[in-house]
Design a protein around this motif. Structure first.
Motif, PDB file in Angstrom:
ATOM      1  N   ARG A  38      -3.146  44.083  -5.158  1.00  0.00           N
ATOM      2  CA  ARG A  38      -4.226  45.045  -5.374  1.00  0.00           C
ATOM      3  C   ARG A  38      -5.506  44.547  -4.741  1.00  0.00           C
ATOM      4  N   VAL A  48      -0.392  40.720  -7.594  1.00  0.00           N
ATOM      5  CA  VAL A  48      -0.345  41.107  -8.996  1.00  0.00           C
ATOM      6  C   VAL A  48       0.968  40.639  -9.617  1.00  0.00           C
ATOM      7  N   VAL A  63      -2.492  39.894 -15.874  1.00  0.00           N
ATOM      8  CA  VAL A  63      -1.641  41.047 -16.202  1.00  0.00           C
ATOM      9  C   VAL A  63      -0.438  40.655 -17.040  1.00  0.00           C
ATOM     10  N   MET A  82       2.616  49.559 -15.791  1.00  0.00           N
ATOM     11  CA  MET A  82       1.320  49.016 -16.194  1.00  0.00           C
ATOM     12  C   MET A  82       0.914  49.625 -17.526  1.00  0.00           C
ATOM     13  N   LEU A  85      -3.895  49.354 -19.810  1.00  0.00           N
ATOM     14  CA  LEU A  85      -4.742  49.224 -18.622  1.00  0.00           C
ATOM     15  C   LEU A  85      -6.198  49.036 -19.008  1.00  0.00           C
ATOM     16  N   ASP A  89      -8.579  46.643 -13.947  1.00  0.00           N
ATOM     17  CA  ASP A  89      -7.361  46.883 -13.175  1.00  0.00           C
ATOM     18  C   ASP A  89      -7.590  47.924 -12.077  1.00  0.00           C
ATOM     19  N   TYR A  93      -3.603  49.680  -5.019  1.00  0.00           N
ATOM     20  CA  TYR A  93      -2.402  48.867  -5.200  1.00  0.00           C
ATOM     21  C   TYR A  93      -1.476  49.062  -3.992  1.00  0.00           C
TER      22      TYR A  93
END
Length: 115
Positions: A38, A48, A63, A82, A85, A89, A93
């Motif tokens: 990302r 990520v 994460v 995900m 969130l 974030d 991506y």
């Protein structure tokens, strides 16, 4: 040629969930690493999560416990679930494939988390 096509992403409130998908096509090796990176505005592109063809996973600390990377049965698909969130974030991506010492990238998809 290898092509990565992403889907998913969008706008979600903090605490919500999104799922990203990536389909790889072309000459895909049986041994490779797929993952998600990302890039937030003004920042570098960072890893990520990643997953090997054998199923080993790796996550950035921020994460862990919230995001889950997985592969499809056909091994040419990779997903990023995900959850929980956070505003931090928010980023574009990118799906990533590494094989034969070459890197391939998806087109990128915006994920925006509103606080």
């Amino acid at each position: 040629q290898v092509q990565l096509v992403q889907s998913g992403g969008g706008l979600v409130q903090a605490g919500g969930s999104l799922r990203l998908s990536c389909a790889a096509s072309g000459s895909i090796f049986s041994s490779n690493v797929m993952g998600w990176y990302r890039q937030a505005p003004g920042k570098q592109r960072d890893m990520v999560a990643s997953i090997t063809s054998g199923g080993s996973t790796n996550y950035v600390d921020s994460v862990k416990g919230r995001f889950t990377i997985s592969r499809g049965n056909a091994k040419n698909m990779v997903y990023l679930q995900m959850n929980s969130l956070e505003a931090e974030d928010t980023a574009v991506y990118y799906c990533h494939l590494n094989q034969g010492w070459r890197d391939y990238w998806g087109q990128g998809t915006q994920v925006t988390v509103s606080s």
